[in-house]
Design an enzyme around this catalytic site. Structure first.
Site, PDB file in Angstrom:
ATOM      1  N   ARG A 196       0.874  -1.191   0.000  1.00 45.95           N
ATOM      2  CA  ARG A 196       0.000   0.000   0.000  1.00 45.95           C
ATOM      3  C   ARG A 196       0.898   1.223   0.000  1.00 45.95           C
ATOM      4  O   ARG A 196       1.686   1.432   0.928  1.00 45.95           O
ATOM      5  CB  ARG A 196      -0.917   0.003   1.226  1.00 45.95           C
ATOM      6  CG  ARG A 196      -1.631   1.334   1.413  1.00 45.95           C
ATOM      7  CD  ARG A 196      -2.738   1.296   2.439  1.00 45.95           C
ATOM      8  NE  ARG A 196      -3.905   0.591   1.941  1.00 45.95           N
ATOM      9  CZ  ARG A 196      -5.144   0.762   2.419  1.00 45.95           C
ATOM     10  NH1 ARG A 196      -5.377   1.593   3.410  1.00 45.95           N
ATOM     11  NH2 ARG A 196      -6.148   0.085   1.911  1.00 45.95           N
ATOM     12  N   HIS A 226      -7.414   0.578  -6.442  1.00 40.72           N
ATOM     13  CA  HIS A 226      -7.650  -0.252  -5.254  1.00 40.72           C
ATOM     14  C   HIS A 226      -8.343  -1.545  -5.733  1.00 40.72           C
ATOM     15  O   HIS A 226      -9.517  -1.786  -5.459  1.00 40.72           O
ATOM     16  CB  HIS A 226      -8.528   0.508  -4.261  1.00 40.72           C
ATOM     17  CG  HIS A 226      -8.490   0.000  -2.861  1.00 40.72           C
ATOM     18  ND1 HIS A 226      -7.712  -1.072  -2.467  1.00 40.72           N
ATOM     19  CD2 HIS A 226      -9.149   0.411  -1.741  1.00 40.72           C
ATOM     20  CE1 HIS A 226      -7.887  -1.283  -1.171  1.00 40.72           C
ATOM     21  NE2 HIS A 226      -8.758  -0.405  -0.709  1.00 40.72           N
ATOM     22  N   GLN A 239     -10.228  -4.039  -3.396  1.00 39.37           N
ATOM     23  CA  GLN A 239     -11.504  -3.486  -2.957  1.00 39.37           C
ATOM     24  C   GLN A 239     -12.588  -3.779  -3.994  1.00 39.37           C
ATOM     25  O   GLN A 239     -13.703  -4.197  -3.648  1.00 39.37           O
ATOM     26  CB  GLN A 239     -11.355  -1.968  -2.767  1.00 39.37           C
ATOM     27  CG  GLN A 239     -12.611  -1.269  -2.341  1.00 39.37           C
ATOM     28  CD  GLN A 239     -13.014  -1.586  -0.918  1.00 39.37           C
ATOM     29  OE1 GLN A 239     -12.222  -1.424  -0.006  1.00 39.37           O
ATOM     30  NE2 GLN A 239     -14.232  -2.044  -0.721  1.00 39.37           N
ATOM     31  N   ASP A 242     -17.157   7.142  -1.740  1.00 39.68           N
ATOM     32  CA  ASP A 242     -15.883   7.061  -1.009  1.00 39.68           C
ATOM     33  C   ASP A 242     -15.581   8.474  -0.498  1.00 39.68           C
ATOM     34  O   ASP A 242     -16.232   9.442  -0.919  1.00 39.68           O
ATOM     35  CB  ASP A 242     -14.782   6.557  -1.965  1.00 39.68           C
ATOM     36  CG  ASP A 242     -13.415   6.410  -1.288  1.00 39.68           C
ATOM     37  OD1 ASP A 242     -13.352   6.334  -0.048  1.00 39.68           O
ATOM     38  OD2 ASP A 242     -12.398   6.379  -2.029  1.00 39.68           O
ATOM     39  N   CYS A 256     -16.529   1.896   0.595  1.00 40.82           N
ATOM     40  CA  CYS A 256     -15.347   1.074   0.890  1.00 40.82           C
ATOM     41  C   CYS A 256     -14.891   1.223   2.335  1.00 40.82           C
ATOM     42  O   CYS A 256     -14.180   0.370   2.839  1.00 40.82           O
ATOM     43  CB  CYS A 256     -14.226   1.409  -0.072  1.00 40.82           C
ATOM     44  SG  CYS A 256     -13.771   3.152  -0.058  1.00 40.82           S
ATOM     45  N   ARG A 258     -13.944  -8.340   1.724  1.00 40.25           N
ATOM     46  CA  ARG A 258     -12.511  -8.154   1.472  1.00 40.25           C
ATOM     47  C   ARG A 258     -11.757  -9.443   1.805  1.00 40.25           C
ATOM     48  O   ARG A 258     -10.846  -9.858   1.095  1.00 40.25           O
ATOM     49  CB  ARG A 258     -11.962  -6.995   2.318  1.00 40.25           C
ATOM     50  CG  ARG A 258     -12.582  -5.622   2.056  1.00 40.25           C
ATOM     51  CD  ARG A 258     -12.226  -5.116   0.670  1.00 40.25           C
ATOM     52  NE  ARG A 258     -10.802  -5.116   0.452  1.00 40.25           N
ATOM     53  CZ  ARG A 258      -9.964  -4.148   0.862  1.00 40.25           C
ATOM     54  NH1 ARG A 258     -10.428  -3.073   1.462  1.00 40.25           N
ATOM     55  NH2 ARG A 258      -8.672  -4.236   0.622  1.00 40.25           N
TER      56      ARG A 258
HETATM   57  N1  NVA Z   1      -9.852   6.748  -1.676  1.00 41.19           N
HETATM   58  C1  NVA Z   1      -9.511   6.374  -0.327  1.00 41.19           C
HETATM   59  C2  NVA Z   1      -9.791   4.925  -0.117  1.00 41.19           C
HETATM   60  C3  NVA Z   1      -9.514   4.428   1.267  1.00 41.19           C
HETATM   61  C4  NVA Z   1      -9.773   2.967   1.415  1.00 41.19           C
HETATM   62  C5  NVA Z   1      -8.051   6.703  -0.066  1.00 41.19           C
HETATM   63  O1  NVA Z   1      -7.224   6.476  -0.960  1.00 41.19           O
HETATM   64  O2  NVA Z   1      -7.735   7.188   1.012  1.00 41.19           O
HETATM   65  N1   CP Z   2     -11.365   0.057   2.357  1.00 41.29           N
HETATM   66  C1   CP Z   2     -10.110   0.010   2.805  1.00 41.29           C
HETATM   67  O1   CP Z   2      -9.179  -0.220   2.050  1.00 41.29           O
HETATM   68  O2   CP Z   2      -9.982   0.228   4.131  1.00 41.29           O
HETATM   69  P1   CP Z   2      -8.604   0.385   4.906  1.00 41.29           P
HETATM   70  O3   CP Z   2      -7.991   1.694   4.480  1.00 41.29           O
HETATM   71  O4   CP Z   2      -8.987   0.377   6.367  1.00 41.29           O
HETATM   72  O5   CP Z   2      -7.710  -0.762   4.546  1.00 41.29           O
END
Ligand code: NVA
Ligand code: CP
Length: 318
Positions: A114, A141, A144, A235, A275, A303
Protein backbone atom coordinates in the site's frame (compact mmCIF):
# COMPACT_ATOMS: atom_id res chain seq x y z
CA UNK A 1 -20.26 -17.20 -15.38
CA UNK A 2 -17.83 -19.86 -14.18
CA UNK A 3 -19.60 -22.38 -11.98
CA UNK A 4 -17.94 -25.77 -11.49
CA UNK A 5 -14.85 -26.00 -9.27
CA UNK A 6 -12.80 -27.57 -12.05
CA UNK A 7 -13.78 -24.73 -14.37
CA UNK A 8 -12.73 -22.16 -11.79
CA UNK A 9 -9.38 -23.90 -11.29
CA UNK A 10 -8.58 -24.07 -15.00
CA UNK A 11 -9.47 -20.40 -15.53
CA UNK A 12 -7.51 -19.25 -12.48
CA UNK A 13 -4.44 -21.50 -12.57
CA UNK A 14 -2.57 -19.16 -15.01
CA UNK A 15 -2.56 -16.56 -12.22
CA UNK A 16 0.06 -18.57 -10.31
CA UNK A 17 3.15 -16.40 -9.80
CA UNK A 18 1.53 -13.32 -11.32
CA UNK A 19 1.25 -9.79 -9.90
CA UNK A 20 -2.08 -8.06 -9.24
CA UNK A 21 -1.30 -4.37 -9.60
CA UNK A 22 -4.49 -3.33 -11.38
CA UNK A 23 -8.02 -4.62 -11.86
CA UNK A 24 -7.00 -4.91 -15.52
CA UNK A 25 -4.26 -7.45 -14.71
CA UNK A 26 -6.80 -10.28 -14.88
CA UNK A 27 -9.12 -11.18 -17.75
CA UNK A 28 -12.90 -10.90 -17.73
CA UNK A 29 -13.20 -14.67 -17.27
CA UNK A 30 -10.63 -14.67 -14.45
CA UNK A 31 -12.42 -11.81 -12.68
CA UNK A 32 -15.70 -13.74 -12.71
CA UNK A 33 -13.89 -16.89 -11.57
CA UNK A 34 -12.22 -15.03 -8.69
CA UNK A 35 -15.67 -13.95 -7.50
CA UNK A 36 -16.92 -17.52 -7.79
CA UNK A 37 -13.95 -18.88 -5.82
CA UNK A 38 -14.49 -16.18 -3.17
CA UNK A 39 -18.14 -17.20 -2.96
CA UNK A 40 -17.17 -20.87 -2.53
CA UNK A 41 -14.63 -20.01 0.19
CA UNK A 42 -17.14 -17.81 1.99
CA UNK A 43 -19.91 -20.39 2.14
CA UNK A 44 -17.54 -23.23 3.04
CA UNK A 45 -17.95 -25.19 -0.24
CA UNK A 46 -14.22 -24.90 -0.74
CA UNK A 47 -11.24 -25.04 1.63
CA UNK A 48 -7.69 -24.29 0.54
CA UNK A 49 -4.59 -25.02 2.62
CA UNK A 50 -1.41 -23.62 1.12
CA UNK A 51 0.91 -24.88 3.83
CA UNK A 52 3.08 -22.45 5.68
CA UNK A 53 3.31 -19.61 3.13
CA UNK A 54 4.20 -16.07 4.16
CA UNK A 55 2.70 -12.77 3.00
CA UNK A 56 4.73 -9.61 3.57
CA UNK A 57 2.70 -6.43 4.16
CA UNK A 58 4.45 -3.19 3.13
CA UNK A 59 2.02 -0.42 4.08
CA UNK A 60 3.11 3.20 3.89
CA UNK A 61 -0.46 4.43 4.55
CA UNK A 62 -2.92 3.63 7.34
CA UNK A 63 -5.24 0.64 6.96
CA UNK A 64 -7.75 -1.32 9.00
CA UNK A 65 -9.70 -3.49 6.54
CA UNK A 66 -7.00 -4.25 3.99
CA UNK A 67 -4.35 -5.08 6.57
CA UNK A 68 -6.55 -7.26 8.77
CA UNK A 69 -8.34 -8.99 5.90
CA UNK A 70 -4.99 -9.96 4.36
CA UNK A 71 -3.76 -11.23 7.73
CA UNK A 72 -6.88 -13.31 8.34
CA UNK A 73 -6.98 -14.55 4.73
CA UNK A 74 -3.42 -15.88 5.08
CA UNK A 75 -4.24 -17.50 8.42
CA UNK A 76 -7.23 -19.25 6.83
CA UNK A 77 -4.99 -20.47 4.01
CA UNK A 78 -2.68 -22.03 6.61
CA UNK A 79 -0.03 -19.32 6.30
CA UNK A 80 1.04 -16.19 8.08
CA UNK A 81 1.92 -12.54 7.52
CA UNK A 82 4.93 -10.39 8.34
CA UNK A 83 4.41 -6.70 8.99
CA UNK A 84 6.97 -4.79 6.92
CA UNK A 85 5.75 -1.28 7.65
CA UNK A 86 8.58 1.07 6.53
CA UNK A 87 8.70 2.52 10.05
CA UNK A 88 10.00 -0.81 11.35
CA UNK A 89 12.26 -1.75 8.45
CA UNK A 90 15.34 -0.24 6.84
CA UNK A 91 13.04 1.11 4.10
CA UNK A 92 12.24 3.93 6.49
CA UNK A 93 15.96 4.73 6.71
CA UNK A 94 16.40 4.88 2.97
CA UNK A 95 17.33 1.32 1.94
CA UNK A 96 16.57 1.17 -1.80
CA UNK A 97 13.36 -0.46 -2.94
CA UNK A 98 15.25 -2.66 -5.41
CA UNK A 99 17.35 -4.18 -2.62
CA UNK A 100 14.38 -4.53 -0.27
CA UNK A 101 12.21 -6.25 -2.89
CA UNK A 102 14.93 -8.77 -3.74
CA UNK A 103 15.70 -9.56 -0.10
CA UNK A 104 12.03 -9.93 0.85
CA UNK A 105 11.56 -12.28 -2.10
CA UNK A 106 14.00 -14.68 -0.38
CA UNK A 107 11.83 -14.81 2.77
CA UNK A 108 8.24 -14.31 1.66
CA UNK A 109 5.93 -15.95 -0.90
CA UNK A 110 3.89 -12.86 -1.82
CA UNK A 111 3.94 -9.12 -1.02
CA UNK A 112 1.00 -6.75 -0.56
CA UNK A 113 2.00 -3.10 -0.97
CA UNK A 114 0.00 0.00 0.00
CA UNK A 115 1.63 3.20 -1.13
CA UNK A 116 1.12 6.49 -2.98
CA UNK A 117 2.55 6.24 -6.49
CA UNK A 118 1.53 3.34 -8.75
CA UNK A 119 5.07 3.48 -10.17
CA UNK A 120 6.47 2.47 -6.78
CA UNK A 121 4.25 -0.61 -6.85
CA UNK A 122 5.37 -1.34 -10.41
CA UNK A 123 8.98 -1.04 -9.21
CA UNK A 124 8.34 -3.55 -6.42
CA UNK A 125 6.85 -5.93 -8.96
CA UNK A 126 9.86 -5.45 -11.23
CA UNK A 127 12.45 -6.26 -8.56
CA UNK A 128 10.55 -8.89 -6.57
CA UNK A 129 10.64 -12.49 -7.74
CA UNK A 130 7.35 -13.27 -5.96
CA UNK A 131 3.82 -11.99 -6.71
CA UNK A 132 3.10 -8.39 -5.71
CA UNK A 133 -0.46 -7.25 -4.89
CA UNK A 134 -1.82 -3.70 -4.95
CA UNK A 135 -3.20 -3.04 -1.47
CA UNK A 136 -4.14 0.53 -2.60
CA UNK A 137 -2.24 3.17 -4.48
CA UNK A 138 -3.29 6.65 -5.55
CA UNK A 139 -4.27 5.11 -8.90
CA UNK A 140 -6.18 1.95 -7.97
CA UNK A 141 -7.65 -0.25 -5.25
CA UNK A 142 -8.25 -3.51 -7.14
CA UNK A 143 -8.74 -5.81 -4.12
CA UNK A 144 -11.50 -3.49 -2.96
CA UNK A 145 -13.28 -3.76 -6.31
CA UNK A 146 -13.33 -7.57 -6.13
CA UNK A 147 -15.06 -7.40 -2.74
CA UNK A 148 -17.45 -4.72 -4.03
CA UNK A 149 -18.67 -6.75 -6.98
CA UNK A 150 -18.85 -9.90 -4.83
CA UNK A 151 -21.25 -7.95 -2.61
CA UNK A 152 -23.27 -6.81 -5.61
CA UNK A 153 -23.38 -10.37 -6.93
CA UNK A 154 -24.70 -11.60 -3.58
CA UNK A 155 -27.55 -9.09 -3.87
CA UNK A 156 -28.47 -9.54 -7.54
CA UNK A 157 -26.97 -12.80 -8.83
CA UNK A 158 -25.77 -12.39 -12.40
CA UNK A 159 -23.92 -9.08 -12.66
CA UNK A 160 -24.09 -8.59 -16.43
CA UNK A 161 -26.30 -5.65 -17.35
CA UNK A 162 -26.57 -4.38 -13.76
CA UNK A 163 -25.58 -0.78 -13.05
CA UNK A 164 -23.30 0.52 -10.32
CA UNK A 165 -23.33 4.29 -9.76
CA UNK A 166 -20.39 5.81 -7.92
CA UNK A 167 -20.95 9.34 -6.63
CA UNK A 168 -17.97 11.39 -5.46
CA UNK A 169 -14.29 11.73 -6.25
CA UNK A 170 -12.96 10.10 -9.42
CA UNK A 171 -10.21 8.46 -7.39
CA UNK A 172 -8.39 5.15 -6.92
CA UNK A 173 -11.57 3.35 -5.85
CA UNK A 174 -13.52 4.76 -8.81
CA UNK A 175 -10.77 3.67 -11.22
CA UNK A 176 -10.81 0.07 -10.05
CA UNK A 177 -14.63 -0.03 -10.05
CA UNK A 178 -14.62 1.14 -13.68
CA UNK A 179 -12.06 -1.47 -14.78
CA UNK A 180 -13.40 -4.38 -12.75
CA UNK A 181 -17.01 -3.50 -13.57
CA UNK A 182 -16.18 -3.35 -17.27
CA UNK A 183 -14.66 -6.84 -17.08
CA UNK A 184 -17.77 -8.18 -15.34
CA UNK A 185 -20.21 -6.60 -17.81
CA UNK A 186 -21.52 -4.12 -15.22
CA UNK A 187 -22.47 -0.60 -16.35
CA UNK A 188 -20.45 1.82 -14.21
CA UNK A 189 -21.55 5.43 -13.93
CA UNK A 190 -19.30 7.92 -12.20
CA UNK A 191 -21.03 11.09 -10.93
CA UNK A 192 -18.43 13.65 -9.87
CA UNK A 193 -17.96 17.43 -9.85
CA UNK A 194 -16.07 18.96 -12.76
CA UNK A 195 -12.36 18.85 -12.04
CA UNK A 196 -12.65 15.62 -10.03
CA UNK A 197 -13.25 13.18 -12.88
CA UNK A 198 -11.45 9.85 -13.12
CA UNK A 199 -8.37 9.84 -15.35
CA UNK A 200 -9.27 9.89 -19.05
CA UNK A 201 -6.79 7.07 -19.68
CA UNK A 202 -8.54 4.81 -17.18
CA UNK A 203 -11.93 5.65 -18.72
CA UNK A 204 -10.60 4.71 -22.18
CA UNK A 205 -9.06 1.53 -20.82
CA UNK A 206 -12.33 0.52 -19.09
CA UNK A 207 -14.32 1.15 -22.27
CA UNK A 208 -11.91 -1.00 -24.27
CA UNK A 209 -12.11 -3.82 -21.70
CA UNK A 210 -15.89 -3.72 -21.37
CA UNK A 211 -17.67 -7.01 -22.02
CA UNK A 212 -21.35 -7.72 -22.69
CA UNK A 213 -21.97 -4.14 -23.81
CA UNK A 214 -21.15 -2.63 -20.42
CA UNK A 215 -21.41 1.15 -20.55
CA UNK A 216 -18.83 3.13 -18.57
CA UNK A 217 -19.61 6.81 -18.35
CA UNK A 218 -18.86 9.94 -16.36
CA UNK A 219 -21.30 12.75 -15.58
CA UNK A 220 -21.29 15.85 -13.40
CA UNK A 221 -24.98 15.28 -12.59
CA UNK A 222 -25.31 13.03 -9.51
CA UNK A 223 -29.00 12.32 -10.18
CA UNK A 224 -28.26 11.21 -13.76
CA UNK A 225 -25.55 8.95 -12.34
CA UNK A 226 -27.79 7.11 -9.87
CA UNK A 227 -31.09 6.99 -11.79
CA UNK A 228 -32.32 3.37 -11.89
CA UNK A 229 -28.98 1.97 -10.65
CA UNK A 230 -28.80 -1.27 -8.67
CA UNK A 231 -25.85 -0.20 -6.49
CA UNK A 232 -24.97 3.26 -5.18
CA UNK A 233 -21.39 3.69 -4.02
CA UNK A 234 -19.30 6.47 -2.56
CA UNK A 235 -15.88 7.06 -1.01
CA UNK A 236 -14.25 9.88 0.95
CA UNK A 237 -13.90 13.25 -0.77
CA UNK A 238 -10.28 13.65 0.38
CA UNK A 239 -8.20 10.49 0.09
CA UNK A 240 -5.09 9.70 2.09
CA UNK A 241 -2.46 12.25 1.09
CA UNK A 242 -5.09 14.90 0.21
CA UNK A 243 -5.91 15.97 3.78
CA UNK A 244 -4.82 19.56 3.12
CA UNK A 245 -7.49 19.81 0.37
CA UNK A 246 -10.32 18.81 2.72
CA UNK A 247 -12.01 22.24 2.97
CA UNK A 248 -11.74 22.96 -0.76
CA UNK A 249 -13.12 19.51 -1.56
CA UNK A 250 -16.03 19.87 0.87
CA UNK A 251 -17.09 22.96 -1.09
CA UNK A 252 -16.62 21.31 -4.49
CA UNK A 253 -18.55 18.15 -3.58
CA UNK A 254 -21.75 19.80 -2.33
CA UNK A 255 -24.66 17.90 -3.94
CA UNK A 256 -22.59 14.71 -4.19
CA UNK A 257 -23.53 13.23 -0.79
CA UNK A 258 -24.96 9.70 -1.08
CA UNK A 259 -28.17 10.34 0.85
CA UNK A 260 -31.80 9.23 0.93
CA UNK A 261 -32.73 11.72 -1.83
CA UNK A 262 -30.25 10.11 -4.25
CA UNK A 263 -31.27 6.63 -3.11
CA UNK A 264 -34.89 7.48 -4.02
CA UNK A 265 -33.75 7.95 -7.66
CA UNK A 266 -32.17 4.50 -7.86
CA UNK A 267 -33.74 1.09 -8.52
CA UNK A 268 -36.10 0.37 -5.56
CA UNK A 269 -33.97 -2.74 -4.80
CA UNK A 270 -30.73 -0.73 -4.87
CA UNK A 271 -27.99 -1.44 -2.35
CA UNK A 272 -25.67 1.13 -0.77
CA UNK A 273 -21.91 0.53 -0.75
CA UNK A 274 -18.91 2.38 0.72
CA UNK A 275 -15.35 1.07 0.89
CA UNK A 276 -14.86 2.68 4.36
CA UNK A 277 -13.67 4.53 6.33
CA UNK A 278 -16.74 6.80 6.00
CA UNK A 279 -17.51 10.33 7.08
CA UNK A 280 -21.21 10.51 7.93
CA UNK A 281 -22.69 13.84 6.89
CA UNK A 282 -20.03 14.37 4.20
CA UNK A 283 -19.93 11.87 1.34
CA UNK A 284 -22.70 9.70 2.86
CA UNK A 285 -25.65 10.43 5.13
CA UNK A 286 -26.03 8.48 8.36
CA UNK A 287 -29.44 7.32 7.07
CA UNK A 288 -28.02 5.86 3.85
CA UNK A 289 -25.18 4.24 5.74
CA UNK A 290 -27.33 2.58 8.38
CA UNK A 291 -30.53 2.06 6.34
CA UNK A 292 -32.04 -1.19 5.08
CA UNK A 293 -30.32 -0.83 1.68
CA UNK A 294 -26.84 -0.68 3.17
CA UNK A 295 -24.55 -3.67 2.47
CA UNK A 296 -21.48 -1.77 3.67
CA UNK A 297 -20.46 -4.22 6.40
CA UNK A 298 -21.04 -7.27 4.18
CA UNK A 299 -18.82 -5.46 1.68
CA UNK A 300 -16.11 -5.00 4.31
CA UNK A 301 -16.30 -8.70 5.22
CA UNK A 302 -16.01 -9.63 1.56
CA UNK A 303 -12.51 -8.15 1.47
CA UNK A 304 -11.47 -11.28 3.38
CA UNK A 305 -13.10 -13.76 1.00
CA UNK A 306 -12.01 -12.00 -2.18
CA UNK A 307 -8.40 -11.68 -1.03
CA UNK A 308 -8.31 -15.27 0.19
CA UNK A 309 -9.33 -16.33 -3.33
CA UNK A 310 -6.76 -14.02 -4.92
CA UNK A 311 -3.88 -15.13 -2.67
CA UNK A 312 -4.69 -18.80 -3.28
CA UNK A 313 -4.48 -18.20 -7.04
CA UNK A 314 -1.27 -16.17 -6.98
CA UNK A 315 0.43 -18.81 -4.82
CA UNK A 316 -0.80 -21.67 -7.01
CA UNK A 317 -3.04 -23.25 -4.41
CA UNK A 318 -5.88 -24.41 -6.65
N1 NVA B 1 -9.85 6.75 -1.68
C1 NVA B 1 -9.51 6.37 -0.33
C2 NVA B 1 -9.79 4.92 -0.12
C3 NVA B 1 -9.51 4.43 1.27
C4 NVA B 1 -9.77 2.97 1.41
C5 NVA B 1 -8.05 6.70 -0.07
O1 NVA B 1 -7.22 6.48 -0.96
O2 NVA B 1 -7.74 7.19 1.01
N1 CP C 1 -11.37 0.06 2.36
C1 CP C 1 -10.11 0.01 2.81
O1 CP C 1 -9.18 -0.22 2.05
O2 CP C 1 -9.98 0.23 4.13
P1 CP C 1 -8.60 0.38 4.91
O3 CP C 1 -7.99 1.69 4.48
O4 CP C 1 -8.99 0.38 6.37
O5 CP C 1 -7.71 -0.76 4.55
Amino acid sequence: MVAASSGVASVLSPLKGRDFLSSADVSAEQTAALLELARQLKCGDRRIDLGNRVLGLIFTKASTRTRVSFQVAMARLGGQTVDLNPQVTQLGRGEPLEDTARVLSRFCDVLAVRTFAQQELVDYAHWATIPVVNALTDLEHPCQALADFLTMQEAFGDLQGQTLAYVGDGNNVAHSLMLCGALLGVNVRIGCPEGFEPLAGVLDQARKLAVAGADIFVTSDPVAAVRGAQALYTDVWASMGQEQEQAERERAFQGFCLNEALLAEADPRAIVLHCLPAHRGEEISAGAMEGAASRIFDQAENRLHAQQALLACLMGGL
